[in-house]
Design an enzyme around this catalytic site. Structure first.
Site, PDB file in Angstrom:
ATOM      1  NE  ARG A   1      88.308  65.734  41.160  1.00 59.56           N
ATOM      2  CZ  ARG A   1      87.832  66.948  41.334  1.00 59.56           C
ATOM      3  NH1 ARG A   1      87.388  67.269  42.411  1.00 59.56           N
ATOM      4  NH2 ARG A   1      89.350  68.003  40.905  1.00 59.56           N
TER       5      ARG A   1
ATOM      6  CG  HIS B   1      82.946  70.098  39.963  1.00 55.11           C
ATOM      7  ND1 HIS B   1      84.020  69.254  39.848  1.00 55.11           N
ATOM      8  CD2 HIS B   1      83.414  70.804  40.963  1.00 55.11           C
ATOM      9  CE1 HIS B   1      84.438  68.986  39.908  1.00 55.11           C
ATOM     10  NE2 HIS B   1      85.060  70.415  41.443  1.00 55.11           N
TER      11      HIS B   1
HETATM   12  P1  NDP Z   1      94.894  66.141  48.996  1.00 58.99           P
HETATM   13  O1  NDP Z   1      95.246  65.050  48.256  1.00 58.99           O
HETATM   14  O2  NDP Z   1      95.468  66.503  50.363  1.00 58.99           O
HETATM   15  O3  NDP Z   1      94.228  65.104  50.625  1.00 58.99           O
HETATM   16  C1  NDP Z   1      94.024  63.785  50.241  1.00 58.99           C
HETATM   17  C2  NDP Z   1      93.292  63.052  51.203  1.00 58.99           C
HETATM   18  O4  NDP Z   1      92.934  61.366  50.694  1.00 58.99           O
HETATM   19  C3  NDP Z   1      94.791  62.314  52.360  1.00 58.99           C
HETATM   20  O5  NDP Z   1      94.639  62.691  53.429  1.00 58.99           O
HETATM   21  C4  NDP Z   1      95.646  61.130  51.307  1.00 58.99           C
HETATM   22  O6  NDP Z   1      95.300  60.486  52.406  1.00 58.99           O
HETATM   23  C5  NDP Z   1      94.001  60.434  51.754  1.00 58.99           C
HETATM   24  N1  NDP Z   1      93.772  59.565  50.216  1.00 58.99           N
HETATM   25  C6  NDP Z   1      94.363  59.319  49.101  1.00 58.99           C
HETATM   26  N2  NDP Z   1      94.431  58.226  48.773  1.00 58.99           N
HETATM   27  C7  NDP Z   1      93.661  57.548  49.880  1.00 58.99           C
HETATM   28  C8  NDP Z   1      93.702  55.712  49.585  1.00 58.99           C
HETATM   29  N3  NDP Z   1      93.679  55.289  49.179  1.00 58.99           N
HETATM   30  N4  NDP Z   1      93.229  55.242  51.102  1.00 58.99           N
HETATM   31  C9  NDP Z   1      93.026  55.906  51.943  1.00 58.99           C
HETATM   32  N5  NDP Z   1      93.128  57.735  51.876  1.00 58.99           N
HETATM   33  C10 NDP Z   1      94.081  58.362  51.199  1.00 58.99           C
HETATM   34  O7  NDP Z   1      94.015  66.659  48.749  1.00 58.99           O
HETATM   35  P2  NDP Z   1      92.786  67.665  48.994  1.00 58.99           P
HETATM   36  O8  NDP Z   1      92.609  67.338  50.358  1.00 58.99           O
HETATM   37  O9  NDP Z   1      93.661  69.454  48.740  1.00 58.99           O
HETATM   38  O10 NDP Z   1      91.346  67.500  48.241  1.00 58.99           O
HETATM   39  C11 NDP Z   1      90.716  66.230  47.947  1.00 58.99           C
HETATM   40  C12 NDP Z   1      90.163  66.283  46.794  1.00 58.99           C
HETATM   41  O11 NDP Z   1      88.895  67.428  46.819  1.00 58.99           O
HETATM   42  C13 NDP Z   1      90.510  66.489  45.494  1.00 58.99           C
HETATM   43  O12 NDP Z   1      91.236  65.471  45.150  1.00 58.99           O
HETATM   44  C14 NDP Z   1      89.632  66.872  44.591  1.00 58.99           C
HETATM   45  O13 NDP Z   1      89.386  65.994  44.391  1.00 58.99           O
HETATM   46  C15 NDP Z   1      88.144  67.875  45.713  1.00 58.99           C
HETATM   47  N6  NDP Z   1      87.987  69.103  45.619  1.00 58.99           N
HETATM   48  C16 NDP Z   1      87.031  69.307  45.105  1.00 58.99           C
HETATM   49  C17 NDP Z   1      86.184  70.728  45.328  1.00 58.99           C
HETATM   50  C18 NDP Z   1      85.134  71.213  44.960  1.00 58.99           C
HETATM   51  O14 NDP Z   1      84.289  71.681  44.211  1.00 58.99           O
HETATM   52  N7  NDP Z   1      83.960  69.742  44.763  1.00 58.99           N
HETATM   53  C19 NDP Z   1      87.270  71.738  44.951  1.00 58.99           C
HETATM   54  C20 NDP Z   1      88.581  71.035  45.625  1.00 58.99           C
HETATM   55  C21 NDP Z   1      89.638  69.910  45.628  1.00 58.99           C
HETATM   56  P3  NDP Z   1      97.251  60.835  53.553  1.00 58.99           P
HETATM   57  O15 NDP Z   1      96.746  62.290  54.130  1.00 58.99           O
HETATM   58  O16 NDP Z   1      97.798  59.825  54.422  1.00 58.99           O
HETATM   59  O17 NDP Z   1      98.342  61.226  51.960  1.00 58.99           O
END
Ligand code: NDP
Length: 310
Positions: free
Chosen positions: A225, A273
Site C-alpha cells: 500500500r 497498481h
Molecule cells: P494478510 O492480511 O494476509 O497479511 C498481512 C501481513 O502483514 C501479515 O503477515 C501480518 O502479520 C502483517 N502485519 C500486519 N500488521 C503488522 C504490523 N503492525 N507489524 C508487523 N507485521 C504486520 O494480507 P495479504 O498478504 O493478503 O495482502 C497484503 C497486502 O497486499 C494487502 O493488505 C494489500 O494492501 C496488498 N495488495 C496489493 C495488491 C496490488 O495489486 N498491488 C493486490 C492485492 C493485495 P500476521 O501474519 O502476524 O498477522
C-alpha cells in the site's frame, strides 16, 4: 428472493455470475446469485467491492457475511455501515499473480537490469552480480500474499527472511517479529518487499529512521500500500544512493499525479497498481466455500480482525 447479492464491479458481473453458479452447483448448493434484490432483508451473503454499487449496508439487516472481493480492506473497514462479519479475499489466482510480479522485480534488482538500461553506449562493465544464494530478500508482511511470494523466492534460491506481527514456522523462510526482529531483517536485507496492509501501525513504516538502518544500496519493492512509505524519505534515499532502486505499484494518491517525482526518478519503476488482482474463477470457489460454511453453521474463512485493522 435474493439470498446471495453480487454488489461488485458491474463490469465483472457476467463473469462472476457464470463462475459463481458453477461453483455453487459443484458445492452442491442449490442457490442462485443475483445482482438485483427486492427486499434487502432477504440478502444473507453479499459480494462486496469498494467500487461496487452498494456502499450503504444499513438496510441489509440479515446479512451473515460481507465477502469482500478485494484483498485490501481499508475501504470496507472505514465504512461504518458494514457491521457484519467481513471476509477479505484470499485467492490463489491473486497469489500467483503477485508472485509473478514480485519474482520479476526481485530478479530485476538482483540482475541490475536498470544499470544496463541506463548505460552509456560502449559501457562494457563485465563484473558479475552476486549469486542469488548470496542475496537476502526480506518480506515485510508474511500473510497470504507475503508467504506465497516468499516461498517462491526461496524456492528460486535467494536467502529469504520475513517479518510479521506473529512469528511463522515456514521451512525455507527465517521468520522475525517485533522491533528487534525488524532490526535484524533491515540489517540483512539486500532487497525488501512490502506486503503489509495499511494500518495505524504500518503507515509510514518506511521512513528516514528505518531507511538509515537498512544496508547501503538496498532495493525496495512495494506492491502493498502507498502509505507504507514516507515518500520524501524514500526520494531522499534514492537521491543519495542509500536506496539503489525502487519498484512502486501503489501510492498515496492513485493514479499517481503526473508531476510526482517518482515518474521521472531514474531509479524508480512506477507500475499502475497492477501487481495482482482477484481472478474471478478461483475467487468464486473461495466465496462459495464461505457460503457453504455459512449454510452449515461453520466458521467463515479469512475474517477481518477489526481491532487489528486487517
Ligand atoms: P494478510 O492480511 O494476509 O497479511 C498481512 C501481513 O502483514 C501479515 O503477515 C501480518 O502479520 C502483517 N502485519 C500486519 N500488521 C503488522 C504490523 N503492525 N507489524 C508487523 N507485521 C504486520 O494480507 P495479504 O498478504 O493478503 O495482502 C497484503 C497486502 O497486499 C494487502 O493488505 C494489500 O494492501 C496488498 N495488495 C496489493 C495488491 C496490488 O495489486 N498491488 C493486490 C492485492 C493485495 P500476521 O501474519 O502476524 O498477522
Amino acid at each position: 428472493m435474493t439470498k446471495i447479492l453480487y454488489a461488485g464491479n458491474p463490469d465483472e458481473w457476467d463473469e462472476y455470475r457464470i463462475q459463481m453458479q458453477t461453483a455453487l452447483r459443484n458445492a452442491g448448493l442449490n442457490m442462485l446469485i443475483s445482482n438485483q434484490y427486492e427486499d434487502p432483508k432477504n440478502v444473507e451473503y453479499m459480494l462486496y467491492a469498494p467500487n461496487g454499487p452498494v456502499q450503504d449496508l444499513t438496510p441489509f439487516t440479515n446479512l451473515k457475511l460481507v465477502q469482500s472481493l478485494w484483498a485490501g480492506v481499508e475501504v470496507p473497514l472505514a465504512n461504518e455501515t458494514i457491521t457484519q462479519p467481513l471476509a477479505r479475499m484470499v485467492d490463489i489466482g491473486m497469489s500467483i499473480g503477485m508472485s509473478d510480479y514480485v519474482m520479476g522485480q526481485v530478479l530485476r534488482h538482483h540482475l541490475r537490469t536498470d544499470k544496463f538500461s541506463h548505460a552509456e553506449i560502449g559501457d562494457w562493465d563485465m563484473s558479475p552480480p552476486p549469486l542469488s544464494i548470496d542475496r537476502t530478500v526480506a518480506f515485510l508482511g508474511l500473510g497470504a500474499l507475503g508467504t506465497y511470494c516468499a516461498q517462491k523466492v526461496a524456492d528460486y534460491g535467494f536467502r529469504t527472511i520475513g517479518w510479521s506481527r506473529s512469528l511463522k514456522s515456514i521451512d525455507t523462510i527465517a521468520s522475525f517479529s517485533g522491533d528487534d526482529g525488524l532490526q535484524t531483517v533491515l540489517e540483512q536485507a539486500d532487497i525488501i518487499v512490502l506486503l503489509l496492509p495499511n494500518t495505524p501501525h504500518t503507515t509510514n513504516i518506511i521512513n528516514a529512521d528505518l531507511i538509515a538502518r537498512m544496508k547501503d544500496g538496498v532495493a525496495i519493492i512495494n506492491p502493498g500500500r502507498g502509505p507504507l512509505i514516507d515518500d520524501d524519505a524514500l526520494l531522499a534515499a534514492l537521491d543519495s544512493g542509500k536506496v539503489s532502486g525502487a519498484t512502486l505499484d501503489v501510492f498515496r494518491t492513485e493514479p499517481l499525479p503526473v508531476d510526482h517525482r517518482y515518474w521521472t526518478h531514474p531509479n524508480v519503476l512506477v507500475t499502475p497498481h497492477v501487481a495482482s488482482s482477484t481472478r474471478i474463477d478461483s475467487a468464486s470457489k473461495i466465496v462459495v466455500e464461505n457460503i457453504r460454511r455459512g449454510e452449515h453453521g461453520e466458521a467463515f474463512l479469512h475474517l477481518v480482525d477489526r481491532s487489528a485493522g486487517y
